[in-house]
Write a protein that holds these residues in place. Structure first.
Motif, PDB file in Angstrom:
ATOM      1  N   PRO A 106       0.804  -1.228   0.000  1.00 34.09           N
ATOM      2  CA  PRO A 106       0.000   0.000   0.000  1.00 34.09           C
ATOM      3  C   PRO A 106       0.831   1.268   0.000  1.00 34.09           C
ATOM      4  O   PRO A 106       0.323   2.345  -0.312  1.00 34.09           O
ATOM      5  CB  PRO A 106      -0.835  -0.129   1.279  1.00 34.09           C
ATOM      6  N   ARG A 134      -4.853  -9.037  -2.201  1.00 32.93           N
ATOM      7  CA  ARG A 134      -4.235  -7.867  -1.583  1.00 32.93           C
ATOM      8  C   ARG A 134      -3.874  -6.819  -2.615  1.00 32.93           C
ATOM      9  O   ARG A 134      -4.131  -5.617  -2.434  1.00 32.93           O
ATOM     10  CB  ARG A 134      -2.990  -8.317  -0.814  1.00 32.93           C
ATOM     11  N   GLY A 155      -7.072  -5.190  -4.060  1.00 30.98           N
ATOM     12  CA  GLY A 155      -7.696  -4.356  -3.040  1.00 30.98           C
ATOM     13  C   GLY A 155      -6.951  -3.060  -2.808  1.00 30.98           C
ATOM     14  O   GLY A 155      -7.563  -1.992  -2.653  1.00 30.98           O
ATOM     15  N   ASP A 156      -5.623  -3.104  -2.804  1.00 27.90           N
ATOM     16  CA  ASP A 156      -4.837  -1.888  -2.576  1.00 27.90           C
ATOM     17  C   ASP A 156      -4.898  -0.948  -3.765  1.00 27.90           C
ATOM     18  O   ASP A 156      -4.769   0.269  -3.612  1.00 27.90           O
ATOM     19  CB  ASP A 156      -3.388  -2.253  -2.273  1.00 27.90           C
ATOM     20  N   GLY A 172      -5.437   0.594   0.941  1.00 30.86           N
ATOM     21  CA  GLY A 172      -6.224  -0.621   1.124  1.00 30.86           C
ATOM     22  C   GLY A 172      -7.720  -0.396   1.177  1.00 30.86           C
ATOM     23  O   GLY A 172      -8.191   0.553   1.805  1.00 30.86           O
ATOM     24  N   SER A 192      -8.824  -5.717   0.480  1.00 30.31           N
ATOM     25  CA  SER A 192      -7.476  -5.997   0.983  1.00 30.31           C
ATOM     26  C   SER A 192      -7.514  -6.758   2.294  1.00 30.31           C
ATOM     27  O   SER A 192      -6.674  -7.638   2.540  1.00 30.31           O
ATOM     28  CB  SER A 192      -6.706  -4.683   1.175  1.00 30.31           C
ATOM     29  N   TRP A 193      -8.497  -6.447   3.126  1.00 25.85           N
ATOM     30  CA  TRP A 193      -8.555  -7.048   4.457  1.00 25.85           C
ATOM     31  C   TRP A 193      -8.969  -8.517   4.426  1.00 25.85           C
ATOM     32  O   TRP A 193      -8.956  -9.191   5.460  1.00 25.85           O
ATOM     33  CB  TRP A 193      -9.508  -6.257   5.346  1.00 25.85           C
ATOM     34  N   SER A 195      -7.178 -10.607   2.820  1.00 27.82           N
ATOM     35  CA  SER A 195      -5.902 -11.284   2.600  1.00 27.82           C
ATOM     36  C   SER A 195      -5.031 -11.207   3.847  1.00 27.82           C
ATOM     37  O   SER A 195      -4.832 -10.112   4.401  1.00 27.82           O
ATOM     38  CB  SER A 195      -5.162 -10.649   1.423  1.00 27.82           C
ATOM     39  N   ALA A 219      -2.242  -8.541   3.783  1.00 27.98           N
ATOM     40  CA  ALA A 219      -2.572  -7.154   4.102  1.00 27.98           C
ATOM     41  C   ALA A 219      -2.504  -6.900   5.605  1.00 27.98           C
ATOM     42  O   ALA A 219      -2.155  -5.790   6.032  1.00 27.98           O
ATOM     43  CB  ALA A 219      -3.959  -6.809   3.574  1.00 27.98           C
ATOM     44  N   GLN A 278      -0.563  -3.774   7.084  1.00 23.79           N
ATOM     45  CA  GLN A 278      -1.332  -2.735   7.752  1.00 23.79           C
ATOM     46  C   GLN A 278      -0.806  -2.392   9.147  1.00 23.79           C
ATOM     47  O   GLN A 278      -1.344  -1.492   9.800  1.00 23.79           O
ATOM     48  CB  GLN A 278      -2.805  -3.153   7.842  1.00 23.79           C
TER      49      GLN A 278
END
Length: 560
Positions: A93, A232, A235-236, A242, A246-247, A249, A252, A256
């Motif tokens: 990210p 991921r 999503g990013d 993110g 992303s969350w 995966s 991530a 994070q």
């Protein structure tokens, strides 16, 4: 006269049957400590090579990038080059790009690769120490002793925990001392890497209950790893730092934590929770199946084998077709979407990226589209290198478990048996390079309105195939002559990956770069192919295969 006394034998009064008691041997974790010590001893070389290499790489990377990017302006120039969709997809990210330090550079550009490499080690070790042992019949012999149902799985998981903790501790110490990085941030970073890798170790304990072969279990786990990387990345790209996608995966969750930018620990709790849930699911599934069985039942085969299966080549194809299929699915999933990026206006977008700074201008050269194709085909070839190394080393598993010796008891020569495995690895490499890389890129570009030459992609696949052939020959020669150290083929595979990804950044000497067959391929189609280099790769591959055949014919096979 007294009458003789008759002595009547008295029987002991009947006793009540003893109450059934559960012996200690039926405890589900009985014998875990013994198995743990055995597995540590058995895998000591693999553990030392994997963890030692990753720790050394962490220290070397920190020192090298500090030398390559000594000033804040240099590092900021680097930050601008990855502040785009491509950089987000391949790295992360991008926290802290506004003030790019050595720590932030490491966290943004290396954490994903460390997680993938450490997860690969964990997946292979769990599958080897659980499903492979069960498929060989050794687990049944061990379970005849006072060993619990879950002792083997728990011991195997503890092995990777010990290895991962060692990586995190020594890696943190080396990075803190060599790179003068913040201690807390460094520890959080490598702890996140460790926990993510353990998530996929726990996932492998689940997939090991689904299939009867270790290659199937590891293949499903690798598919989960590839899906996590892809989810991921997508999503990013959808949202800065993110999106909700992303969350989903585990990768991530570690990224994070935002080390060196805005450290927070709570995302690591998601990794811990996922590990516990996966281990619990694996334990429940293991309790619901028979030893040696699997929850996903394959079709029963015919009573008599077809005449075509009498050849060693057909048998190896049957053994490895499942793994090849899963690798093909993963490659198509990775490079098909990448082809969609090559739409009608992709040239302008890539040109804007190339003009950001001198570094990206050097990477993309005069033709950004060709440079993008070169990067994508390189990623595909590196994935194929991993597949072929595992495919060739499959012959050692066949020998260790006694099946190779049984096959050679039939009218089959050693040369044919070895060449069958090498041929399947080579054909599988071609399938993945063409059907898993070149064709998905071309189809994706065509669907998005781009104009990409299929011939160029096929030429690139053919050039990398020669480099893969050298890797196949080297792995086979190592196995044929010194089977005890055949795992060093993974070190050679790692050299290829490091040279291609980080050779320029780390300023590796030319002598080290020349060890990689991909270095001789070059950056086609961004640069032209050298026929002399390609011919040299072909000669080297043929010589290594001939050396492997000679060594395999001379030595004794293991007893199995």
């Amino acid at each position: 006269m007294s009458t003789p006394t008759t002595h009547v034998a008295r029987q002991a009064p009947p006793t009540r049957p003893a109450e059934a008691r559960t012996p200690a041997s039926t405890s589900t974790l009985a014998g875990t400590g013994y198995l743990l010590r055995f597995m540590l001893r058995r895998n000591r070389v693999r553990l030392a090579v994997w963890t030692g290499s990753l720790v050394a790489f962490c220290g070397y990377y920190v020192v090298a990038i500090a030398a390559v990017y000594p000033t804040a302006a240099d590092r900021q120039n680097r930050a601008e080059s990855i502040d785009n969709a491509g950089g987000t997809l391949l790295a992360g990210p991008g926290y802290g790009l506004e003030d790019y330090t050595i720590g932030r550079m490491f966290a943004n550009e290396m954490s994903l690769w460390l997680m993938a490499l450490l997860a690969t080690m964990n997946i292979l070790l769990i599958a080897r120490n659980t499903r492979a042992e069960e498929a060989s019949g050794r687990t049944e012999l061990v379970r005849a002793l006072p060993v619990g149902r879950h002792a083997g799985t728990v011991a195997a998981f503890l092995v990777v925990v010990i290895a991962d903790v060692a990586f995190a501790l020594f890696g943190s110490a080396l990075m803190i001392s060599a790179g003068q990085l913040a201690a807390v941030d460094t520890i959080v970073l490598l702890t996140g890497v460790m926990l993510t890798a353990l998530v996929f170790a726990a996932v492998t304990t689940v997939t090991s209950q689904l299939t009867v072969h270790s290659r199937g279990a590891s293949g499903l786990a690798f598919a989960a790893l590839a899906a996590a990387v892809l989810i991921r990345g997508i999503g990013d790209i959808q949202q800065q730092h993110g999106s909700w996608l992303s969350w989903l995966s585990p990768i991530a969750w570690a990224q994070q934590t935002r080390p060196y930018a805005d450290v927070r620990l709570w995302p690591l709790g998601l990794s811990l929770l996922a590990i516990l849930v996966a281990l619990a699911v694996g334990a429940v599934l293991a309790s619901r199946r028979d030893l040696g069985g699997a929850l996903l039942h394959g079709r029963p085969g015919p009573a008599a084998a077809a005449p075509s299966l009498a050849s060693p080549f057909a048998l190896v194809v049957r053994q490895q077709r499942g793994a090849l299929l899963w690798w093909l699915v993963g490659c198509v999933a990775m490079f098909g979407p990448a082809g969609l990026f090559l739409g009608a206006d992709s040239g302008d977008a890539l040109q804007r990226i190339a003009e950001q700074n001198e570094l990206t201008e050097t990477i993309f050269g005069d033709d950004p589209i060709m440079a993008f194709l070169a990067i994508m085909m390189l990623h595909n070839a590196l994935a194929v290198a991993v597949f072929t190394t595992a495919s060739v080393l499959r012959v050692q598993t066949e020998e260790d478990e006694g099946r190779l010796g049984l096959g050679l008891s039939r009218p089959t020569s050693r040369t044919n048996a070895l060449l069958a495995h090498l041929a399947v690895a080579g054909i599988g490499a071609l399938v993945l390079l063409v059907a898993g890389g070149a064709l998905p890129l071309w189809i994706g570009a065509s669907l998005s309105g781009g104009d990409t030459s299929l011939l160029i992609l096929l030429n690139s696949a053919g050039a990398f195939a020669l480099g893969i052939a050298v890797l196949i020959g080297f792995t086979a020669a190592l196995y044929a002559w010194v089977p005890r150290v055949s795992a060093l083929a993974w070190v050679f595979c790692g050299i290829i990956v490091v040279e291609r990804f980080f050779g320029s950044v780390l300023q590796l000497p030319t002598a080290v770069k020349a060890l990689s067959p991909f270095w001789w391929v070059g950056n086609y189609p961004n640069a032209s192919l050298d026929p002399a280099h390609l011919a040299g790769l072909g000669v080297a591959a043929a010589a290594l295969v001939a050396l492997a055949v000679a060594g395999f014919r001379r030595r004794d096979l293991s007893a199995g």
